[in-house]
Design a protein around this motif. Structure first.
Motif, mmCIF file in Angstrom:
data_model
loop_
_atom_site.group_PDB
_atom_site.id
_atom_site.type_symbol
_atom_site.label_atom_id
_atom_site.label_comp_id
_atom_site.label_asym_id
_atom_site.label_seq_id
_atom_site.Cartn_x
_atom_site.Cartn_y
_atom_site.Cartn_z
ATOM 1 N N LEU A 187 0.830 -1.199 0.000
ATOM 2 C CA LEU A 187 0.000 0.000 0.000
ATOM 3 C C LEU A 187 0.870 1.257 0.000
ATOM 4 O O LEU A 187 0.593 2.209 -0.734
ATOM 5 C CB LEU A 187 -0.934 -0.005 1.211
ATOM 6 C CG LEU A 187 -1.856 1.186 1.353
ATOM 7 C CD1 LEU A 187 -2.806 1.269 0.161
ATOM 8 C CD2 LEU A 187 -2.635 1.097 2.650
ATOM 9 N N GLN A 188 1.921 1.257 0.794
ATOM 10 C CA GLN A 188 2.835 2.398 0.835
ATOM 11 C C GLN A 188 3.499 2.611 -0.521
ATOM 12 O O GLN A 188 3.613 3.741 -0.994
ATOM 13 C CB GLN A 188 3.901 2.196 1.916
ATOM 14 C CG GLN A 188 4.875 3.354 2.043
ATOM 15 C CD GLN A 188 4.207 4.634 2.479
ATOM 16 O OE1 GLN A 188 3.432 4.629 3.417
ATOM 17 N NE2 GLN A 188 4.489 5.728 1.803
ATOM 18 N N GLU A 189 3.905 1.535 -1.167
ATOM 19 C CA GLU A 189 4.542 1.644 -2.483
ATOM 20 C C GLU A 189 3.553 2.189 -3.512
ATOM 21 O O GLU A 189 3.906 3.033 -4.342
ATOM 22 C CB GLU A 189 5.091 0.292 -2.916
ATOM 23 C CG GLU A 189 6.292 -0.157 -2.105
ATOM 24 C CD GLU A 189 6.703 -1.597 -2.359
ATOM 25 O OE1 GLU A 189 6.074 -2.266 -3.209
ATOM 26 O OE2 GLU A 189 7.663 -2.059 -1.699
ATOM 27 N N ALA A 190 2.304 1.711 -3.451
ATOM 28 C CA ALA A 190 1.284 2.215 -4.380
ATOM 29 C C ALA A 190 1.017 3.693 -4.129
ATOM 30 O O ALA A 190 0.862 4.479 -5.077
ATOM 31 C CB ALA A 190 -0.002 1.405 -4.233
ATOM 32 N N ALA A 191 0.971 4.076 -2.869
ATOM 33 C CA ALA A 191 0.752 5.485 -2.541
ATOM 34 C C ALA A 191 1.899 6.335 -3.069
ATOM 35 O O ALA A 191 1.675 7.421 -3.613
ATOM 36 C CB ALA A 191 0.600 5.657 -1.033
ATOM 37 N N ASP A 192 3.111 5.849 -2.918
ATOM 38 C CA ASP A 192 4.274 6.591 -3.420
ATOM 39 C C ASP A 192 4.200 6.772 -4.934
ATOM 40 O O ASP A 192 4.606 7.805 -5.463
ATOM 41 C CB ASP A 192 5.575 5.874 -3.051
ATOM 42 C CG ASP A 192 5.865 5.917 -1.561
ATOM 43 O OD1 ASP A 192 5.264 6.747 -0.851
ATOM 44 O OD2 ASP A 192 6.696 5.100 -1.101
ATOM 45 N N ILE A 193 3.668 5.786 -5.627
ATOM 46 C CA ILE A 193 3.583 5.852 -7.089
ATOM 47 C C ILE A 193 2.469 6.790 -7.544
ATOM 48 O O ILE A 193 2.648 7.586 -8.453
ATOM 49 C CB ILE A 193 3.349 4.444 -7.680
ATOM 50 C CG1 ILE A 193 4.604 3.590 -7.479
ATOM 51 C CG2 ILE A 193 2.972 4.517 -9.155
ATOM 52 C CD1 ILE A 193 4.405 2.122 -7.810
ATOM 53 N N TYR A 194 1.295 6.719 -6.890
ATOM 54 C CA TYR A 194 0.112 7.412 -7.398
ATOM 55 C C TYR A 194 -0.219 8.733 -6.726
ATOM 56 O O TYR A 194 -0.815 9.610 -7.359
ATOM 57 C CB TYR A 194 -1.104 6.490 -7.305
ATOM 58 C CG TYR A 194 -0.983 5.280 -8.185
ATOM 59 C CD1 TYR A 194 -1.010 5.400 -9.564
ATOM 60 C CD2 TYR A 194 -0.815 4.019 -7.642
ATOM 61 C CE1 TYR A 194 -0.885 4.279 -10.384
ATOM 62 C CE2 TYR A 194 -0.683 2.902 -8.445
ATOM 63 C CZ TYR A 194 -0.723 3.037 -9.808
ATOM 64 O OH TYR A 194 -0.597 1.933 -10.608
ATOM 65 N N VAL A 195 0.124 8.920 -5.482
ATOM 66 C CA VAL A 195 -0.309 10.118 -4.768
ATOM 67 C C VAL A 195 0.378 11.373 -5.287
ATOM 68 O O VAL A 195 -0.285 12.384 -5.552
ATOM 69 C CB VAL A 195 -0.109 9.951 -3.242
ATOM 70 C CG1 VAL A 195 -0.308 11.262 -2.513
ATOM 71 C CG2 VAL A 195 -1.072 8.906 -2.704
ATOM 72 N N ASP A 196 1.687 11.345 -5.454
ATOM 73 C CA ASP A 196 2.397 12.537 -5.909
ATOM 74 C C ASP A 196 1.920 13.013 -7.284
ATOM 75 O O ASP A 196 1.637 14.205 -7.456
ATOM 76 C CB ASP A 196 3.907 12.312 -5.906
ATOM 77 C CG ASP A 196 4.491 12.288 -4.499
ATOM 78 O OD1 ASP A 196 3.841 12.831 -3.574
ATOM 79 O OD2 ASP A 196 5.590 11.726 -4.320
ATOM 80 N N PRO A 197 1.807 12.128 -8.285
ATOM 81 C CA PRO A 197 1.283 12.595 -9.576
ATOM 82 C C PRO A 197 -0.150 13.128 -9.474
ATOM 83 O O PRO A 197 -0.513 14.091 -10.159
ATOM 84 C CB PRO A 197 1.330 11.353 -10.472
ATOM 85 C CG PRO A 197 2.368 10.487 -9.868
ATOM 86 C CD PRO A 197 2.291 10.756 -8.390
ATOM 87 N N PHE A 198 -0.957 12.534 -8.610
ATOM 88 C CA PHE A 198 -2.328 13.004 -8.431
ATOM 89 C C PHE A 198 -2.330 14.422 -7.867
ATOM 90 O O PHE A 198 -3.049 15.303 -8.359
ATOM 91 C CB PHE A 198 -3.092 12.051 -7.498
ATOM 92 C CG PHE A 198 -4.488 12.478 -7.207
ATOM 93 C CD1 PHE A 198 -5.487 12.330 -8.147
ATOM 94 C CD2 PHE A 198 -4.802 13.055 -5.979
ATOM 95 C CE1 PHE A 198 -6.786 12.729 -7.880
ATOM 96 C CE2 PHE A 198 -6.085 13.458 -5.702
ATOM 97 C CZ PHE A 198 -7.086 13.296 -6.654
ATOM 98 N N ILE A 199 -1.515 14.679 -6.861
ATOM 99 C CA ILE A 199 -1.434 16.008 -6.257
ATOM 100 C C ILE A 199 -0.912 17.017 -7.272
ATOM 101 O O ILE A 199 -1.423 18.146 -7.368
ATOM 102 C CB ILE A 199 -0.562 15.971 -4.985
ATOM 103 C CG1 ILE A 199 -1.285 15.196 -3.891
ATOM 104 C CG2 ILE A 199 -0.214 17.381 -4.511
ATOM 105 C CD1 ILE A 199 -0.460 14.931 -2.657
ATOM 106 N N GLU A 200 0.091 16.620 -8.045
ATOM 107 C CA GLU A 200 0.620 17.519 -9.072
ATOM 108 C C GLU A 200 -0.458 17.865 -10.101
ATOM 109 O O GLU A 200 -0.565 19.013 -10.536
ATOM 110 C CB GLU A 200 1.825 16.887 -9.751
ATOM 111 C CG GLU A 200 3.049 16.813 -8.864
ATOM 112 C CD GLU A 200 4.180 15.985 -9.472
ATOM 113 O OE1 GLU A 200 4.052 15.576 -10.655
ATOM 114 O OE2 GLU A 200 5.168 15.749 -8.767
ATOM 115 N N GLY A 201 -1.268 16.891 -10.490
ATOM 116 C CA GLY A 201 -2.352 17.134 -11.432
ATOM 117 C C GLY A 201 -3.388 18.092 -10.865
ATOM 118 O O GLY A 201 -3.868 18.997 -11.560
#
Length: 113
Positions: A62-76
Motif C-alpha cells: 500500500l505504501q509503495e502504491a501510494a508513493d507511485i500514485y499520490v504525488d502525480p495526483f497532487i501535481e495534477g
C-alpha cells in the motif's frame, strides 16, 4: 517479540500451569492435555505470526502504491487549480470593472442619519 506476543505466551503458560494444578484427571491424561494445549498455542502463535507478516507485506504494498500514485495526483490537482486561476483572473478583473462602472453611474444616495 512484541508486547502482545509476550502477553499471549504468558497467558498460555499461566493457563497451562493452572490446568495442571486444578485438573481432575490422572497425571498421564493431564500431561497429554498439557502437551495438546501447548501444541494448540504453538499453532496459534504461528498463525498469528503468518497473519502479521501478511499484514506487513500488505502495508508495504500500500505504501509503495501510494508513493507511485499520490504525488502525480497532487501535481495534477495543482496544475488544474493553476489553470483555473489563470482563466478566472481576467474574468474577475472584467467583473470588477463592470462593478466600478455601475457604481460610477449610480447617483449618490444620501447617507442615513
Amino acid at each position: 517479540m512484541g508486547k502482545f506476543s509476550k502477553g499471549i505466551l504468558f497467558g498460555a503458560v499461566v493457563g497451562a500451569a493452572s490446568g495442571l494444578l486444578f485438573a481432575p484427571r490422572s497425571g498421564k491424561a493431564t500431561r497429554q492435555k498439557f502437551v495438546d494445549e501447548l501444541e494448540d498455542w504453538s499453532d496459534l502463535k504461528e498463525d498469528f505470526n503468518d497473519k502479521l507478516d501478511q499484514f506487513k507485506a500488505s502495508a508495504q504494498a500500500l505504501q509503495e502504491a501510494a508513493d507511485i500514485y499520490v504525488d502525480p495526483f497532487i501535481e495534477g490537482i495543482n496544475r488544474d487549480v493553476e489553470n483555473f486561476m489563470f482563466q478566472a483572473e481576467p474574468r474577475l478583473d472584467q467583473i470588477q470593472e463592470q462593478v466600478e462602472k455601475i457604481q460610477a453611474e449610480l447617483p449618490e444616495m444620501p447617507e442615513k442619519k
